[in-house]
Design a protein around this motif. Structure first.
Motif, short mmCIF file in Angstrom:
data_model
loop_
_atom_site.label_atom_id
_atom_site.label_comp_id
_atom_site.label_asym_id
_atom_site.label_seq_id
_atom_site.Cartn_x
_atom_site.Cartn_y
_atom_site.Cartn_z
N PHE A 160 -7.06 1.62 -4.75
CA PHE A 160 -6.27 2.76 -4.96
C PHE A 160 -5.02 2.24 -4.91
O PHE A 160 -4.10 2.87 -5.50
CB PHE A 160 -6.42 3.33 -3.60
N GLU A 223 -0.99 6.28 -2.19
CA GLU A 223 -1.97 6.49 -3.09
C GLU A 223 -3.20 7.13 -2.40
O GLU A 223 -3.81 8.10 -2.88
CB GLU A 223 -2.55 5.39 -3.82
N GLU A 227 -4.67 11.11 -3.01
CA GLU A 227 -6.11 10.94 -3.53
C GLU A 227 -7.01 11.21 -2.75
O GLU A 227 -8.14 11.93 -2.83
CB GLU A 227 -6.20 9.81 -4.38
#
Length: 324
Positions: A160, A223, A227
């Motif tokens: 990620f 991140e 996400e």
């Protein structure tokens, strides 16, 4: 573990590695006592006994015996500084087998990869060959551990983080079976979302290496907040458990039931690092240590311990009764 059960585990792992990654691999580990589950969590430990790793291991052994633990979770950065060079790398024995020798720790270890593990030969660390060397060792990129009382969803967080993909050429990351990044992450998030929605366990815990919320050296991982966090909140995940920052901490979310627990004190610690963030800090300790969990269908009890096995902090969570 008996020779026959070790062989069965090895065959199971071989099957998992040869199967499609369309769905997350699943392991089952029912509690020895069907009504409760006990385990330890440690991260960022693999330094061949140095930086107090051996002392942490000794304390883990004592607490593990007192609790009669069912298994151990490793939150990654299993081997410093640069993972393993191959399945014959002596660091595996020198940092794992020869350090965690207490009888209570001779149970299954479920591990995720950290960023330092990705600097080495990742496929070696994931290889079933390591389980032939030490039957306790199970490490996959992402998988589910069904312990009946709780489902643990292990997530491979290193891919990620964008900065790892843009590191200078002299810093190697092993992206085999991961690149291209966007496709890998998209598939992983879809599989995780589906698995969380299917889970009927009273407790749902997600385990990753990287911090989501942290007041220590690495801080928040943007991140993951962008996400991964929305999927955790949407599916009612109770805990996000991580390492990466070399400390112990508990941060509670201001906007959901989610609690962030860091257990990254397995060896080298970062003294004196503290940076506030937007959620509520409940506990922070900038030294070595580990965490225990005791679970029933209705209660989750977590304790953080220092390098000597002394209790530093306790957290208790309740859950309305659910059939499972």
């Amino acid at each position: 573990m008996t020779p026959s059960s070790a062989l069965f585990s090895l065959l199971l792992l071989s099957f998992l590695f040869s199967s499609s990654f369309a769905t997350l691999p699943r392991f089952q580990h029912p509690a020895k006592d069907g009504d409760s589950l006990r385990l330890l969590v440690v991260g960022d430990w693999g330094r061949k006994g140095l930086f107090n790793q051996s002392q942490v291991a000794t304390a883990m052994g004592r607490i593990g015996e007192e609790l009669e633990i069912d298994f151990v979770i490793s939150t990654g950065d299993n081997f410093y500084e640069n993972g393993l060079t191959g399945v014959d790398d002596k660091s595996f024995q020198e940092s794992f087998t020869n350090i965690f020798t207490a009888s209570s720790l001779q149970t299954q270890w479920y591990s995720v990869l950290g960023n330092h593990d990705y600097r080495g030969n990742v496929l070696a660390q994931l290889s079933p060959v390591l389980q032939q060397l030490d039957s306790r060792w199970i490490c996959l990129r992402s998988f589910i551990l069904d312990a009946e009382i709780a489902d643990f969803f292990f997530v491979d967080t290193t891919p990620f983080v964008l900065k790892y993909w843009n590191e200078p050429e002299n810093r190697h990351y092993d992206w085999r079976e991961v690149a291209p990044r966007d496709q890998y992450i998209d598939n992983l998030l879809k599989d995780l979302d589906a698995a969380l929605k299917e889970s009927r366990a009273p407790w749902k815990f997600v385990v990753g290496h990287h911090t989501m919320r942290s007041v220590s050296e690495h801080g928040d991982t943007v991140e993951l907040l962008d996400e991964l966090l929305p999927i955790l909140k949407e599916n009612g995940v109770d805990l996000y458990i991580n390492g990466h920052d070399h400390c112990l901490q508990h941060i509670s979310s201001r906007g959901s039931q989610l609690q962030y627990l860091t257990s990254g004190g397995g060896s080298k610690a970062w003294r004196g690092t503290y940076v506030p963030n937007d959620d509520k800090l409940q506990f922070f300790y900038d030294g070595q240590g580990f965490m225990s969990m005791e679970l029933t269908g209705r209660r989750a009890e977590m304790r953080f311990y220092d390098v000597f096995g002394r209790v530093l902090y306790e957290l208790s969570l309740g859950k309305e009764f659910q059939a499972y």
